[in-house]
Design an enzyme around this catalytic site. Structure first.
Site, PDB file in Angstrom:
ATOM      1  N   ASP A 268      34.269  35.986  39.484  1.00 36.38           N
ATOM      2  CA  ASP A 268      34.758  36.054  40.756  1.00 36.38           C
ATOM      3  C   ASP A 268      34.244  37.364  41.171  1.00 36.38           C
ATOM      4  O   ASP A 268      33.316  38.193  40.425  1.00 36.38           O
ATOM      5  CB  ASP A 268      36.207  35.966  40.582  1.00 36.38           C
ATOM      6  CG  ASP A 268      36.814  35.526  42.175  1.00 36.38           C
ATOM      7  OD1 ASP A 268      36.199  35.788  42.910  1.00 36.38           O
ATOM      8  OD2 ASP A 268      37.981  35.265  41.882  1.00 36.38           O
TER       9      ASP A 268
HETATM   10  C1  BGC Z   1      38.365  35.101  45.127  1.00 37.15           C
HETATM   11  C2  BGC Z   1      37.466  33.804  45.115  1.00 37.15           C
HETATM   12  C3  BGC Z   1      36.564  33.772  46.215  1.00 37.15           C
HETATM   13  C4  BGC Z   1      35.711  34.793  46.183  1.00 37.15           C
HETATM   14  C5  BGC Z   1      34.649  35.057  47.290  1.00 37.15           C
HETATM   15  C6  BGC Z   1      37.603  36.328  45.554  1.00 37.15           C
HETATM   16  O1  BGC Z   1      38.461  37.310  45.877  1.00 37.15           O
HETATM   17  O2  BGC Z   1      39.059  35.079  44.106  1.00 37.15           O
HETATM   18  O3  BGC Z   1      38.329  32.546  44.996  1.00 37.15           O
HETATM   19  O4  BGC Z   1      35.562  32.587  46.183  1.00 37.15           O
HETATM   20  O5  BGC Z   1      36.534  35.968  46.484  1.00 37.15           O
HETATM   21  O6  BGC Z   1      35.136  35.117  48.674  1.00 37.15           O
END
Ligand code: BGC
Length: 740
Positions: A268
């Site tokens: 993530d």
């Molecule tokens: C989230 C993800 C997301 C990623 C990209 C993160 O903060 O937990 O689910 O895909 O950001 O935007």
């Protein structure tokens, strides 16, 4: 899980030789470049990015959705880097792109896999036109805590429902073949246990024992892997002391080795470097090492991999074989997407954005996901023949942005049709419409306009209050400890109720709210979630009976926040409660030192049932379930049998019912839930029409992980129900018997 097994997507097969040929030409730096996902969200980054692309130091870019810019980035990668490897272009296409579908929790309330698939297909095509070839969805974290803001993004509390709908969504994104125009790679997230963060507070620890993890939280991921999902994202949270991004047992052990996942794993956002913040590693170098060892193939936004993996390999701390394996996985997906043949987007080759058919899909998804929670004296549907005036009041009646919900980076609020607009269009001068916003936002505490609101209600034949939560109150890092209607909304309900006219409450929200303080004051409650672009027309169609409600809750609604987590598939305990064993706090004798009754598992002030149960949802028709039949009452492992019943529409309108099949395994190697969803089906019936609804149950559907963490089907007694919610249903029994 046999009923949700589907063929793997063929698009990512048959590319092994091309991958090996390319890999053999790559330097260590170029390999590590493929493991790096750079953020392009800020335009200033583009010069830096262009140089990095030329040097082969970037494998993918996220957050660029200008088709011209995306094509230029692809051109640099393909034409100006030594090996010409095209880019993955990632974006959070969570529930739509320009057209916004209902939030995923609202889509889950449709219990309609085909519709969920079509909604994702619309989103994929619109995103592909912008050059996006990879979405960070579906989010298939099982979630039993409505305080968590990301419950909006989830498919609810049940592993079976989340599996079926998660697979439908990823198939919508990926299409039958990843290589076809308009298909984009999906990403099952967040692996694993993120939905169980402590007290519903985002990023907190999730302490889930392995058996519960396997029987509940991992099941949708396994289904996604079996359906051929191209990628999986690790979670921000930790499980049992080890953050997911460094969790070798989960990522390499279960996901890759045990399940044979052959797509790639992405961290993530910056979660590799956050291993240090968690307190697991001393610095970025250790973080890179731990994540790579755990099996995280790509780092999203962060430079731990690019900065430290080369030295870790050269110093002998990491085997280059691990890097090669990660590169193979990423290249396979790039080949599968056909990017080497067609790196550029051509919007002209795709259906036009925000076309009529796509808007119709958005409207249908909103319509089928809206849940009629309550309808006293059949106050709904409203009749244009009988009404002369209608008051429409509340902060969410005409809020084009808020009805879209969370995670709508690219959503076009200009396309939104609000409930107010749709009611105006539908009633087209046939009734006197009186509108008052009454509160600036859902959180306002100013009650200055409430007298006017009460006055409007008193003068009108009926009132519709549009209440709930603005979009900003749910989503990532937008958690709430009190999940009742915010601001002065409950007071607004009381004031309008006082007018004594029929009162309909429509709630737009990103989560289940605790409604105990208003439920009895409303004659009817329609729960619309954040219904997206076409939420208004869908709500209007239901209010005026053009369509009958058919959504069912994908999550239990607590009476009070203190009941959380509350979910239908709980364990029985050694002291299960019953209506006879519950004592209410007000009934306790002041002199009592000990309760004589009531030594069972419940709360003195809330009992043990939710306010609205999983699977609940009313209709303008009524349905009669009868004659539950089993094709066999004894089956041996490996066999299947049919469970069926008759369903009759005893109402006066054509309507759809979501028929649900539940099972209970009475005795297990580990204790089993009191009910588990094993099947569901949407059935449309005309008034008076009857149909046979049947489900095939295989013993594989009864399998669970036992104490040794192996999947098992145990001989023994089972109960089975078919009904319209997790609280109702016709019941019968069967046995699984040993073979021979
Ligand atoms: C989230 C993800 C997301 C990623 C990209 C993160 O903060 O937990 O689910 O895909 O950001 O935007």
């Amino acid at each position: 899980m046999s009923s949700i097994l589907v063929e793997p997507a063929r698009g990512i097969e048959g590319v092994g030789q091309r991958v090996e040929a390319l890999l053999s030409r790559m330097s260590l730096e170029e390999k590590i470049g493929q493991l790096s996902l750079a953020n392009a969200g800020d335009s200033y980054i583009h010069d830096y990015l262009a140089d990095a692309l030329r040097a082969g130091r970037v494998g993918g870019v996220l957050n660029e959705v200008n088709a011209g810019v995306v094509n230029e980035l692809q051109r640099i990668a393909v034409e100006e880097s030594r090996l010409g490897i095209p880019l993955l272009i990632g974006r959070d296409v969570i529930h739509g792109f320009r057209i916004v579908m209902p939030i995923p929790l609202g889509q889950a309330a449709t219990w309609d896999p085909d519709l969920v698939m079509r909604a994702a297909r619309v989103a994929a095509q619109e995103a592909a036109a912008a050059g996006v070839n990879w979405t960070f969805a579906p989010m298939i974290d099982v979630c039993r805590d409505p305080r968590w803001g990301r419950i909006a993004e989830s498919l609810g509390e049940d592993p079976f429902l989340a599996s079926v709908l998660g697979v439908a969504m990823l198939r919508g994104f990926q299409g039958p073949d990843l290589g076809r125009p308009g298909a984009i790679a999906a990403c099952a997230k967040h692996f694993a246990g993120y939905g169980a963060v402590e007290s519903g507070r985002d990023y907190a620890a999730a302490n889930v024992p392995e058996n519960e993890l396997r029987n509940v939280y991992l099941r949708p991921f396994r289904a996604a892997v079996e359906a051929g999902v191209a990628s999986v994202m690790t979670s921000f949270s930790e499980v049992d002391g080890v953050p997911a991004t460094a969790n070798e047992r989960l990522v390499r052990g279960i996901l890759k080795d045990e399940w044979g996942f052959d797509g790639f794993v992405v961290s993530d956002w910056d979660s590799v470097r956050q291993l240090h913040t968690h307190g697991l590693t001393a610095n970025d170098r250790e973080s890179a090492r731990e994540a790579a060892r755990a099996g995280v193939d790509m780092e999203m936004h962060g430079d731990a991999y690019i900065a430290h993996l080369p030295a870790l390999v050269r110093d002998g701390e990491l085997d280059e074989g691990l890097i090669d394996a990660a590169v193979r996985r990423i290249l396979r997906v790039k080949f599968g997407l056909g990017l080497f043949e067609h790196p550029f987007t051509d919007p002209a080759a795709l259906p036009s954005v925000a076309g009529e058919a796509s808007l119709a899909t958005a409207r249908r998804a909103a319509l089928r996901g809206i849940v009629l929670l309550r309808n006293e004296h059949r106050v709904l549907p409203l009749s244009l023949e009988n009404l002369r005036s209608l008051a429409v009041i509340g902060p969410l009646a005409d809020a084009p942005d808020d009805q879209l919900g969370t995670w709508v980076f690219d959503g076009d609020a200009g396309l939104s049709v609000t409930p107010l607009q749709a009611i105006r269009d539908l009633s087209a001068g046939r009734l006197e419409l009186r509108y008052l916003r009454a509160m600036e936002t859902s959180r306002s505490r100013d009650t200055g306009a409430f007298e006017e609101a009460a006055g409007l209600a008193a003068q009108s034949d009926a009132t519709i209050l549009f209440l709930g939560e603005e979009a900003i109150l749910s989503g990532e890092a937008h958690c709430r400890a009190d999940i009742s209607l915010p601001g002065a909304q409950a007071e607004l309900v009381a004031r309008v109720r006082h007018a004594g006219k029929p009162l309909i409450v429509v709630i737009l929200a990103g989560r289940p709210l605790t409604l105990a303080n208003i439920v009895d004051q409303a004659d009817a409650i329609l729960y619309a979630w954040h219904p997206g672009t076409m939420g208004g027309p869908a709500i209007a169609d239901l209010l005026f009976g053009i369509e009958s409600p058919s959504g069912k809750l994908p999550v239990s609604f607590p009476r009070m926040v203190g009941q959380i987590p509350i979910y239908y598939s709980h364990k029985n305990t050694g002291k299960p409660p019953s209506p006879d064993s519950v004592v209410h706090i007000d009934d306790i004798d002041p002199k009592a030192r000990q309760l004589s009754l009531g030594m069972t598992s419940f709360h003195l002030d809330a009992g043990y049932t939710p306010l609205f149960a999983f699977g609940h949802g009313l209709s303008y028709a009524s349905f009669e379930y009868s004659d539950l039949r089993l094709s066999s009452s004894e089956i041996t492992p490996g066999q299947s049998f049919i469970v069926s019943c008759d369903l009759r529409n005893t109402g006066e309108v054509r309507a759809e019912e979501v028929v649900q099949l539940y099972v209970r395994d009475l005795v297990g190697n580990v204790t089993r839930p009191v009910r588990e969803l094993k099947g569901f089906r949407r059935v449309a019936l005309d008034p008076g029409q009857q149909a046979v609804v049947d489900f095939r149950l295989h013993t594989d559907d009864l399998a669970f992980y036992g104490r040794d963490m192996r999947l098992m089907v145990e001989p023994g007694e089972f109960q089975v129900w078919i009904g319209g919610s997790s609280e109702t249903g016709l019941c019968s029994a069967f046995r699984v018997v040993p073979p021979g």
